[in-house]
Motif scaffolding. Sequence first.
Motif, PDB file in Angstrom:
ATOM      1  N   HIS A 138     -14.894  35.696  23.897  1.00 31.97           N
ATOM      2  CA  HIS A 138     -14.361  34.886  22.795  1.00 31.97           C
ATOM      3  C   HIS A 138     -14.772  33.423  22.962  1.00 31.97           C
ATOM      4  O   HIS A 138     -15.156  32.749  21.992  1.00 31.97           O
ATOM      5  CB  HIS A 138     -12.847  35.031  22.724  1.00 31.97           C
ATOM      6  CG  HIS A 138     -12.222  34.364  21.543  1.00 31.97           C
ATOM      7  ND1 HIS A 138     -10.902  34.064  21.488  1.00 31.97           N
ATOM      8  CD2 HIS A 138     -12.740  33.923  20.357  1.00 31.97           C
ATOM      9  CE1 HIS A 138     -10.616  33.465  20.350  1.00 31.97           C
ATOM     10  NE2 HIS A 138     -11.720  33.373  19.647  1.00 31.97           N
ATOM     11  N   ALA A 139     -14.707  32.931  24.204  1.00 36.90           N
ATOM     12  CA  ALA A 139     -15.125  31.546  24.470  1.00 36.90           C
ATOM     13  C   ALA A 139     -16.591  31.350  24.115  1.00 36.90           C
ATOM     14  O   ALA A 139     -16.964  30.338  23.520  1.00 36.90           O
ATOM     15  CB  ALA A 139     -14.886  31.200  25.938  1.00 36.90           C
ATOM     16  N   ARG A 140     -17.421  32.328  24.440  1.00 41.08           N
ATOM     17  CA  ARG A 140     -18.857  32.242  24.134  1.00 41.08           C
ATOM     18  C   ARG A 140     -19.069  32.107  22.621  1.00 41.08           C
ATOM     19  O   ARG A 140     -19.902  31.326  22.166  1.00 41.08           O
ATOM     20  CB  ARG A 140     -19.576  33.479  24.689  1.00 41.08           C
ATOM     21  CG  ARG A 140     -21.075  33.349  24.663  1.00 41.08           C
ATOM     22  CD  ARG A 140     -21.782  34.524  25.355  1.00 41.08           C
ATOM     23  NE  ARG A 140     -21.731  34.357  26.803  1.00 41.08           N
ATOM     24  CZ  ARG A 140     -21.070  35.159  27.641  1.00 41.08           C
ATOM     25  NH1 ARG A 140     -20.417  36.208  27.186  1.00 41.08           N
ATOM     26  NH2 ARG A 140     -21.084  34.927  28.934  1.00 41.08           N
ATOM     27  N   THR A 141     -18.291  32.851  21.835  1.00 45.52           N
ATOM     28  CA  THR A 141     -18.393  32.770  20.372  1.00 45.52           C
ATOM     29  C   THR A 141     -18.046  31.367  19.875  1.00 45.52           C
ATOM     30  O   THR A 141     -18.757  30.787  19.055  1.00 45.52           O
ATOM     31  CB  THR A 141     -17.465  33.812  19.707  1.00 45.52           C
ATOM     32  OG1 THR A 141     -17.818  35.109  20.184  1.00 45.52           O
ATOM     33  CG2 THR A 141     -17.553  33.768  18.205  1.00 45.52           C
ATOM     34  N   ILE A 142     -16.959  30.822  20.383  1.00 41.54           N
ATOM     35  CA  ILE A 142     -16.530  29.478  19.980  1.00 41.54           C
ATOM     36  C   ILE A 142     -17.582  28.445  20.399  1.00 41.54           C
ATOM     37  O   ILE A 142     -17.946  27.556  19.622  1.00 41.54           O
ATOM     38  CB  ILE A 142     -15.151  29.135  20.588  1.00 41.54           C
ATOM     39  CG1 ILE A 142     -14.070  30.037  19.976  1.00 41.54           C
ATOM     40  CG2 ILE A 142     -14.807  27.667  20.378  1.00 41.54           C
ATOM     41  CD1 ILE A 142     -12.713  29.920  20.648  1.00 41.54           C
ATOM     42  N   LEU A 143     -18.072  28.556  21.623  1.00 41.52           N
ATOM     43  CA  LEU A 143     -19.074  27.608  22.121  1.00 41.52           C
ATOM     44  C   LEU A 143     -20.356  27.661  21.294  1.00 41.52           C
ATOM     45  O   LEU A 143     -20.952  26.622  20.984  1.00 41.52           O
ATOM     46  CB  LEU A 143     -19.378  27.888  23.594  1.00 41.52           C
ATOM     47  CG  LEU A 143     -18.229  27.619  24.571  1.00 41.52           C
ATOM     48  CD1 LEU A 143     -18.550  28.193  25.938  1.00 41.52           C
ATOM     49  CD2 LEU A 143     -17.912  26.143  24.654  1.00 41.52           C
ATOM     50  N   HIS A 144     -20.762  28.870  20.926  1.00 46.14           N
ATOM     51  CA  HIS A 144     -21.970  29.034  20.101  1.00 46.14           C
ATOM     52  C   HIS A 144     -21.778  28.330  18.750  1.00 46.14           C
ATOM     53  O   HIS A 144     -22.665  27.599  18.292  1.00 46.14           O
ATOM     54  CB  HIS A 144     -22.272  30.522  19.908  1.00 46.14           C
ATOM     55  CG  HIS A 144     -23.446  30.774  19.021  1.00 46.14           C
ATOM     56  ND1 HIS A 144     -24.751  30.564  19.440  1.00 46.14           N
ATOM     57  CD2 HIS A 144     -23.525  31.177  17.725  1.00 46.14           C
ATOM     58  CE1 HIS A 144     -25.560  30.843  18.433  1.00 46.14           C
ATOM     59  NE2 HIS A 144     -24.844  31.216  17.389  1.00 46.14           N
ATOM     60  N   GLU A 145     -20.628  28.528  18.113  1.00 47.51           N
ATOM     61  CA  GLU A 145     -20.345  27.873  16.824  1.00 47.51           C
ATOM     62  C   GLU A 145     -20.344  26.352  16.969  1.00 47.51           C
ATOM     63  O   GLU A 145     -20.887  25.642  16.119  1.00 47.51           O
ATOM     64  CB  GLU A 145     -18.990  28.343  16.290  1.00 47.51           C
ATOM     65  CG  GLU A 145     -18.971  29.776  15.826  1.00 47.51           C
ATOM     66  CD  GLU A 145     -17.559  30.264  15.495  1.00 47.51           C
ATOM     67  OE1 GLU A 145     -16.584  29.472  15.590  1.00 47.51           O
ATOM     68  OE2 GLU A 145     -17.428  31.456  15.149  1.00 47.51           O
ATOM     69  N   MET A 146     -19.744  25.857  18.057  1.00 47.18           N
ATOM     70  CA  MET A 146     -19.679  24.410  18.272  1.00 47.18           C
ATOM     71  C   MET A 146     -21.070  23.823  18.525  1.00 47.18           C
ATOM     72  O   MET A 146     -21.347  22.698  18.108  1.00 47.18           O
ATOM     73  CB  MET A 146     -18.727  24.084  19.424  1.00 47.18           C
ATOM     74  CG  MET A 146     -17.269  24.381  19.085  1.00 47.18           C
ATOM     75  SD  MET A 146     -16.161  24.015  20.447  1.00 47.18           S
ATOM     76  CE  MET A 146     -16.204  22.210  20.428  1.00 47.18           C
ATOM     77  N   ALA A 147     -21.924  24.585  19.183  1.00 47.92           N
ATOM     78  CA  ALA A 147     -23.300  24.131  19.411  1.00 47.92           C
ATOM     79  C   ALA A 147     -24.061  24.078  18.091  1.00 47.92           C
ATOM     80  O   ALA A 147     -24.826  23.141  17.840  1.00 47.92           O
ATOM     81  CB  ALA A 147     -24.003  25.047  20.411  1.00 47.92           C
ATOM     82  N   GLU A 148     -23.843  25.067  17.237  1.00 49.91           N
ATOM     83  CA  GLU A 148     -24.494  25.084  15.914  1.00 49.91           C
ATOM     84  C   GLU A 148     -24.065  23.885  15.077  1.00 49.91           C
ATOM     85  O   GLU A 148     -24.842  23.358  14.294  1.00 49.91           O
ATOM     86  CB  GLU A 148     -24.150  26.385  15.172  1.00 49.91           C
ATOM     87  CG  GLU A 148     -24.770  27.629  15.769  1.00 49.91           C
ATOM     88  CD  GLU A 148     -26.294  27.627  15.688  1.00 49.91           C
ATOM     89  OE1 GLU A 148     -26.827  27.225  14.642  1.00 49.91           O
ATOM     90  OE2 GLU A 148     -26.924  28.004  16.686  1.00 49.91           O
TER      91      GLU A 148
END
Length: 173
Positions: A138-148
Amino acid sequence: MNDLQAEYEVPGFGEGSFYIDHAYLRPPYKIGWEIDDFRTHGQHASRRTFEYERERQNHLVLNGWTVFRLPLDMIRDQPNKCRRFVLLTLGKLYGDFGEKKETSLPLKQRELVRFANKLQRPFSPAEAGELLGISTRHARTILHEMAEQGWLDRAGGLQRIRTYRLGEKGKLY
C-alpha cells in the motif's frame, strides 16, 4: 494537546528509568520538554548532577527523542514567548495549525512529505509503511502516486523503484 503527558517514564539503558518533564507523543515524533530551574540545574549543580543530566539527554536523543529545554524563569516571566516557541515547534513538525496552504494533501501524504523532509535521505516503501502503519504494498502505491505528482522523486532502482526522496514540490510544502 491530547498527546502531552507529564512526568513520562522512559526506560533507561540498564540503569533504571529516566523521566521527562513533559512528553508529547504523536507519531512520527517523540518530543520531550524539559523545564530547568536555574537553582537546581545551574547555580547549585554538582559535577555528578551535571554529568547525569548530559548522560540522560544523550540517552534520550539516542532513543529517538527530540528534547527541548525551557528555563523555569522564562516560563514564569515570559509565558507568551514560551507558548509561541512550543507552537512554532509543533507547527514545524506537524503542520500549519490551521493556516490554509495553497495545495492540501491527505494526511498520509502530508506525513510522508514531513518524513522525507526530516530524513533528508532516500527512504524505502517499507520505511514509509512502518511510519504510516500500512503494508509495504500500500505504501508503494502511495509513493508511486506522489512521485507522479512531483511530491517525491524516485531515488533508487531501475526496473522497480526501491527508494524515494523529497521532490521539488515537496520541498516547497
